[in-house]
Scaffold this motif. Structure first.
Motif, PDB file in Angstrom:
ATOM      1  N   ALA A   1       0.837  -1.194   0.000  1.00 31.23           N
ATOM      2  CA  ALA A   1       0.000   0.000   0.000  1.00 31.23           C
ATOM      3  C   ALA A   1       0.874   1.247   0.000  1.00 31.23           C
ATOM      4  O   ALA A   1       1.991   1.250   0.513  1.00 31.23           O
ATOM      5  CB  ALA A   1      -0.922  -0.006   1.219  1.00 31.23           C
ATOM      6  N   SER A   2       0.382   2.307  -0.610  1.00 31.40           N
ATOM      7  CA  SER A   2       1.127   3.552  -0.636  1.00 31.40           C
ATOM      8  C   SER A   2       1.064   4.210   0.738  1.00 31.40           C
ATOM      9  O   SER A   2       0.370   3.754   1.635  1.00 31.40           O
ATOM     10  CB  SER A   2       0.553   4.474  -1.703  1.00 31.40           C
ATOM     11  OG  SER A   2      -0.784   4.818  -1.383  1.00 31.40           O
TER      12      SER A   2
ATOM     13  N   ASP B   1      -3.687   6.043   1.278  1.00 34.63           N
ATOM     14  CA  ASP B   1      -4.546   5.234   0.405  1.00 34.63           C
ATOM     15  C   ASP B   1      -5.803   6.015   0.041  1.00 34.63           C
ATOM     16  O   ASP B   1      -6.727   6.130   0.845  1.00 34.63           O
ATOM     17  CB  ASP B   1      -4.896   3.926   1.124  1.00 34.63           C
ATOM     18  CG  ASP B   1      -5.626   2.933   0.236  1.00 34.63           C
ATOM     19  OD1 ASP B   1      -5.730   3.175  -0.984  1.00 34.63           O
ATOM     20  OD2 ASP B   1      -6.068   1.895   0.772  1.00 34.63           O
TER      21      ASP B   1
ATOM     22  N   ASP C   1      -5.799   5.176  -5.516  1.00 37.95           N
ATOM     23  CA  ASP C   1      -4.988   4.027  -5.114  1.00 37.95           C
ATOM     24  C   ASP C   1      -5.828   2.760  -5.093  1.00 37.95           C
ATOM     25  O   ASP C   1      -5.355   1.683  -5.463  1.00 37.95           O
ATOM     26  CB  ASP C   1      -4.394   4.253  -3.713  1.00 37.95           C
ATOM     27  CG  ASP C   1      -3.396   5.386  -3.691  1.00 37.95           C
ATOM     28  OD1 ASP C   1      -2.360   5.276  -4.360  1.00 37.95           O
ATOM     29  OD2 ASP C   1      -3.679   6.402  -3.023  1.00 37.95           O
ATOM     30  N   THR C   2      -7.088   2.911  -4.637  1.00 35.29           N
ATOM     31  CA  THR C   2      -7.942   1.751  -4.392  1.00 35.29           C
ATOM     32  C   THR C   2      -9.363   2.046  -4.847  1.00 35.29           C
ATOM     33  O   THR C   2      -9.884   3.135  -4.608  1.00 35.29           O
ATOM     34  CB  THR C   2      -7.949   1.401  -2.890  1.00 35.29           C
ATOM     35  OG1 THR C   2      -6.610   1.103  -2.468  1.00 35.29           O
ATOM     36  CG2 THR C   2      -8.843   0.201  -2.598  1.00 35.29           C
TER      37      THR C   2
ATOM     38  N   GLN D   1      -1.244  -0.773 -10.576  1.00 31.48           N
ATOM     39  CA  GLN D   1      -1.023  -0.454  -9.168  1.00 31.48           C
ATOM     40  C   GLN D   1      -2.323  -0.307  -8.384  1.00 31.48           C
ATOM     41  O   GLN D   1      -2.301  -0.219  -7.159  1.00 31.48           O
ATOM     42  CB  GLN D   1      -0.204   0.838  -9.053  1.00 31.48           C
ATOM     43  CG  GLN D   1       1.165   0.770  -9.698  1.00 31.48           C
ATOM     44  CD  GLN D   1       1.995  -0.383  -9.176  1.00 31.48           C
ATOM     45  OE1 GLN D   1       2.139  -0.568  -7.965  1.00 31.48           O
ATOM     46  NE2 GLN D   1       2.559  -1.175 -10.078  1.00 31.48           N
ATOM     47  N   VAL D   2      -3.442  -0.239  -9.076  1.00 40.38           N
ATOM     48  CA  VAL D   2      -4.716  -0.030  -8.396  1.00 40.38           C
ATOM     49  C   VAL D   2      -5.120  -1.275  -7.624  1.00 40.38           C
ATOM     50  O   VAL D   2      -5.031  -2.400  -8.126  1.00 40.38           O
ATOM     51  CB  VAL D   2      -5.819   0.352  -9.413  1.00 40.38           C
ATOM     52  CG1 VAL D   2      -7.197   0.316  -8.759  1.00 40.38           C
ATOM     53  CG2 VAL D   2      -5.550   1.745  -9.974  1.00 40.38           C
TER      54      VAL D   2
ATOM     55  N   PRO E   1      -1.929   9.549  -6.546  1.00 39.39           N
ATOM     56  CA  PRO E   1      -1.911   8.346  -7.386  1.00 39.39           C
ATOM     57  C   PRO E   1      -2.058   8.706  -8.854  1.00 39.39           C
ATOM     58  O   PRO E   1      -2.766   9.658  -9.208  1.00 39.39           O
ATOM     59  CB  PRO E   1      -3.104   7.531  -6.886  1.00 39.39           C
ATOM     60  CG  PRO E   1      -4.004   8.517  -6.220  1.00 39.39           C
ATOM     61  CD  PRO E   1      -3.117   9.580  -5.670  1.00 39.39           C
TER      62      PRO E   1
END
Length: 321
Positions: A20-21, A24, A52-53, A149-150, A317
């Motif tokens: 995880a970044s 998030d 990110d998510t 990356q998602v 992101p």
């Protein structure tokens, strides 16, 4: 007897932290504030903005297909039938009572005008002709867009007080895990729920997938006080929600924004939990919670959250091409 390696809760939490970044940014139901919730247009919008998510919800159809829906039934506020007529309140048929083919006859591309729900989402743009997607279709969309990356935060929509409303926790968890594995997404998902039975099952079936303990603590609505929701755990035995989430084996705690304090954020993080409040749409609240050091936020408006992050000089992101 040969021993097989099974990741510990600590190992899962460490792996979660690694992938995880630093912060998030989660698009709630894709980007509910901007496009019809939990639909491919909403997910496309989230990807185009840059998240990110993708946060979303799942149910199971009569023919066993994992579909994306927040409600266990067709919601009249967002659903029209094949003739273009809005479904009658208070609720349409259960997802579990319809096959995928039957569900595809309903249009989810527009908010019913003049309803409280529509008034709560004034920026949402209609996309007529939009149907309920499957989870596999979401995975395919993200792959097609090259958004490697998602990640996906998938909520099991199940209610222990209404057992006939959905399939049971075992059937839901197993069906969900099957689709995740078939898509090769085991390393890119977290599973969250207010019904922690599904989280305990996921921990057993696939320990490498981090679980997220959802809590709501509001007047007249508090899942931490009812062991039916929390797999037998009760806040009376643990004192505060972060300790409950830790005891449940979760890698993250996701509370409603109204129940979060800076002290609880620090307590949860001291226990090794990530803290990702929901659903935060007010830029001032976003800024305050980021200042408290939360690990991410779930928002209907990823664009608004990006603006707050940019003002703070945070890394944003990347948008999908």
């Amino acid at each position: 007897r040969r021993m097989t390696h099974r990741p510990t809760v600590l190992a899962v939490a460490l792996a979660f932290c690694a992938v995880a970044s630093a912060f998030d940014l989660q698009g709630h139901r894709g980007a509910r504030g901007l496009r019809p919730e939990n639909t491919l247009p909403a997910f496309q919008q989230a990807l185009a903005l840059g998240v990110d998510t993708i946060e979303t919800d799942v149910g199971i159809t009569a023919d066993g297909v994992v579909v994306i829906s927040h409600d266990p039934f067709l919601n009249p506020a967002i659903t029209r039938d094949a003739a273009g007529q809005w479904l009658a309140a208070p609720r349409g048929p259960l997802i579990r009572s319809l096959t995928l083919a039957q569900l595809q006859t309903y249009d989810l591309g527009r908010l019913q005008p003049d309803t409280p729900y529509a008034k709560s989402l004034p920026e949402q743009q209609a996309v007529d002709g939009t149907h309920m997607p499957t989870l596999a279709q979401l995975f395919d969309l993200v792959k097609a867009r090259g958004a490697t990356q998602v990640r996906f935060n998938i909520e099991t929509k199940i209610n222990p007080t209404q057992p006939d409303g959905t399939v049971g926790p075992e059937a839901m968890t197993q069906a969900l895990l099957k689709v995740v594995r078939e898509a090769g997404m085991t390393g890119r998902v977290t599973i969250q729920s207010f019904d922690w039975r599904t989280l305990k099952l996921m921990q057993k079936l696939e320990p490498a997938i981090p679980t997220v303990c959802l809590t709501v603590q509001a007047p007249g609505n508090d899942n931490t006080k009812d062991g039916n929701w929390t797999a037998g755990l009760k806040i009376a035995d643990h004192g505060r929600a972060p300790k409950m989430a830790k005891a449940a084996g979760c890698a993250a705690w996701s509370p409603n924004q109204g129940a979060v304090t800076e002290a609880l954020v620090k307590e949860a993080q001291s226990l090794g939990l990530k803290v990702v409040p929901w659903t935060v749409n007010d830029p001032a609240v976003m800024d305050r919670l980021i200042g408290w050091g939360v690990d991410g936020l779930i928002s209907d408006y990823p664009d608004h959250l990006r603006a707050v992050m940019a003002k703070r000089g945070m890394v944003l992101p990347a948008a999908a091409k």
